[in-house]
Write a protein that holds these residues in place. Structure first.
Motif, mmCIF file in Angstrom:
data_model
loop_
_atom_site.group_PDB
_atom_site.id
_atom_site.type_symbol
_atom_site.label_atom_id
_atom_site.label_comp_id
_atom_site.label_asym_id
_atom_site.label_seq_id
_atom_site.Cartn_x
_atom_site.Cartn_y
_atom_site.Cartn_z
ATOM 1 N N ALA A 207 0.836 -1.193 0.000
ATOM 2 C CA ALA A 207 0.000 0.000 0.000
ATOM 3 C C ALA A 207 0.869 1.241 0.000
ATOM 4 O O ALA A 207 1.850 1.325 0.731
ATOM 5 N N THR A 208 0.518 2.193 -0.838
ATOM 6 C CA THR A 208 1.259 3.448 -0.888
ATOM 7 C C THR A 208 0.453 4.524 -0.181
ATOM 8 O O THR A 208 -0.764 4.455 -0.107
ATOM 9 N N SER A 209 1.154 5.504 0.312
ATOM 10 C CA SER A 209 0.467 6.595 0.986
ATOM 11 C C SER A 209 -0.168 7.504 -0.064
ATOM 12 O O SER A 209 0.282 7.568 -1.195
ATOM 13 N N PRO A 210 -1.224 8.225 0.290
ATOM 14 C CA PRO A 210 -1.902 9.072 -0.679
ATOM 15 C C PRO A 210 -0.995 10.195 -1.175
ATOM 16 O O PRO A 210 -0.068 10.608 -0.488
ATOM 17 N N ASN A 211 -1.302 10.685 -2.352
ATOM 18 C CA ASN A 211 -0.548 11.760 -2.963
ATOM 19 C C ASN A 211 -0.689 13.013 -2.100
ATOM 20 O O ASN A 211 -1.796 13.481 -1.861
ATOM 21 N N PRO A 212 0.441 13.592 -1.639
ATOM 22 C CA PRO A 212 0.337 14.747 -0.734
ATOM 23 C C PRO A 212 -0.234 15.994 -1.401
ATOM 24 O O PRO A 212 -0.721 16.876 -0.721
ATOM 25 N N SER A 213 -0.202 16.078 -2.735
ATOM 26 C CA SER A 213 -0.739 17.260 -3.404
ATOM 27 C C SER A 213 -2.236 17.115 -3.701
ATOM 28 O O SER A 213 -2.841 18.000 -4.281
ATOM 29 N N ARG A 214 -2.830 16.004 -3.297
ATOM 30 C CA ARG A 214 -4.241 15.763 -3.601
ATOM 31 C C ARG A 214 -5.171 16.726 -2.862
ATOM 32 O O ARG A 214 -6.109 17.255 -3.453
ATOM 33 N N GLY B 60 -15.047 14.462 -9.052
ATOM 34 C CA GLY B 60 -15.596 13.104 -9.002
ATOM 35 C C GLY B 60 -14.634 12.073 -9.554
ATOM 36 O O GLY B 60 -14.422 11.016 -8.951
ATOM 37 N N PHE B 61 -14.012 12.370 -10.704
ATOM 38 C CA PHE B 61 -13.055 11.436 -11.302
ATOM 39 C C PHE B 61 -11.851 11.215 -10.399
ATOM 40 O O PHE B 61 -11.334 10.107 -10.286
ATOM 41 N N SER B 62 -11.388 12.277 -9.741
ATOM 42 C CA SER B 62 -10.212 12.134 -8.881
ATOM 43 C C SER B 62 -10.526 11.289 -7.651
ATOM 44 O O SER B 62 -9.641 10.635 -7.110
ATOM 45 N N PHE B 63 -11.784 11.278 -7.202
ATOM 46 C CA PHE B 63 -12.155 10.407 -6.081
ATOM 47 C C PHE B 63 -12.268 8.952 -6.516
ATOM 48 O O PHE B 63 -11.920 8.044 -5.778
ATOM 49 N N ILE B 64 -12.757 8.745 -7.741
ATOM 50 C CA ILE B 64 -12.922 7.376 -8.238
ATOM 51 C C ILE B 64 -11.577 6.695 -8.428
ATOM 52 O O ILE B 64 -11.375 5.555 -8.037
ATOM 53 N N ASN B 65 -10.633 7.391 -9.038
ATOM 54 C CA ASN B 65 -9.333 6.799 -9.342
ATOM 55 C C ASN B 65 -8.244 7.789 -8.953
ATOM 56 O O ASN B 65 -7.664 8.456 -9.804
ATOM 57 N N SER B 66 -7.952 7.894 -7.677
ATOM 58 C CA SER B 66 -7.066 8.937 -7.164
ATOM 59 C C SER B 66 -5.589 8.672 -7.399
ATOM 60 O O SER B 66 -4.789 9.583 -7.361
ATOM 61 N N SER B 67 -5.180 7.444 -7.638
ATOM 62 C CA SER B 67 -3.747 7.153 -7.731
ATOM 63 C C SER B 67 -3.262 6.959 -9.165
ATOM 64 O O SER B 67 -2.115 6.642 -9.376
ATOM 65 N N SER B 68 -4.101 7.163 -10.147
ATOM 66 C CA SER B 68 -3.721 6.931 -11.537
ATOM 67 C C SER B 68 -2.991 8.139 -12.112
ATOM 68 O O SER B 68 -3.522 9.244 -12.138
#
Length: 193
Positions: free
Chosen positions: A30-37, A99-107
């Motif tokens: 598991a990777t940590s979430p993108n800090p700029s998100r 909405g798109f960024s919530f669906i696929n936040s790590s792509s």
């Protein structure tokens, strides 16, 4: 054992081509979430609010002059209509992007597509603001060389509403510019590592 590589944000991820212990397939760590998100999300929400309010303010801008028995409306100028359409488009696009960024936040491919679409949205904001500003300056100052008189002295409420809408949309343009800078930095960091 599969080799471990450091990701763009410093977190470890397992390369998928290797195998795990016991010969089974490797599982990603598991990777940590993108800090700029979070800053991007806040900026997008700010853009949604600013463009929505700018669209409403410009769309309903109108004033009737009793002295000249005339009504001036934003729908009478193609520049103001373009302003309303462009801001409404950017507002809807920004809501969809959230909405798109919530669906696929790590792509990273989604981030690249959104960044390209953000450039187009920023272009719509820049051009619509420029068109509306040109007409607004003409309404305030006139142009004697072309025989166009100023009319903000008789439609001051209308001109005030137009100015407020342009200021709101200009703030959205600045916010979108900042969003693009954050996206470019984020994409650069992902490509370096």
């Amino acid at each position: 054992m599969a080799p471990i590589h450091s990701g763009a944000n410093g977190a470890s991820a397992v390369e998928m081509s290797g195998t795990g212990y016991g010969g089974g397939p490797a599982r990603p760590v598991a990777t940590s979430p993108n800090p700029s998100r979070l800053p991007k999300l806040i900026i997008r929400l700010l853009v949604i609010a600013l463009t929505f309010i700018a669209t409403i303010v410009m769309g309903v801008a109108k004033q009737t002059s009793r002295e000249y028995q005339a009504t001036v409306k934003s729908s009478q100028s193609s520049s103001f209509v373009y302003f309303v359409v462009a801001n409404a488009f950017v507002c809807v696009y920004s809501a969809m992007a959230v909405g798109f960024s919530f669906i696929n936040s790590s792509s990273s491919s989604l981030e690249l597509i959104l960044s390209i679409a953000d450039v187009l949205a920023l272009g719509f904001l820049f051009t619509s603001n420029a068109a509306a500003m040109a007409v607004e300056v003409l309404a305030r100052k006139g142009n004697e060389d072309f025989g166009w008189g100023k009319f903000c002295n008789i439609a001051d409420k209308f001109c005030g509403e137009v100015t407020a809408a342009i200021v709101l949309s200009s703030l959205a343009t600045v916010a979108y510019s900042l969003l693009l800078v954050l996206s470019i930095v984020s994409l650069h960091k992902r490509s370096v590592y």
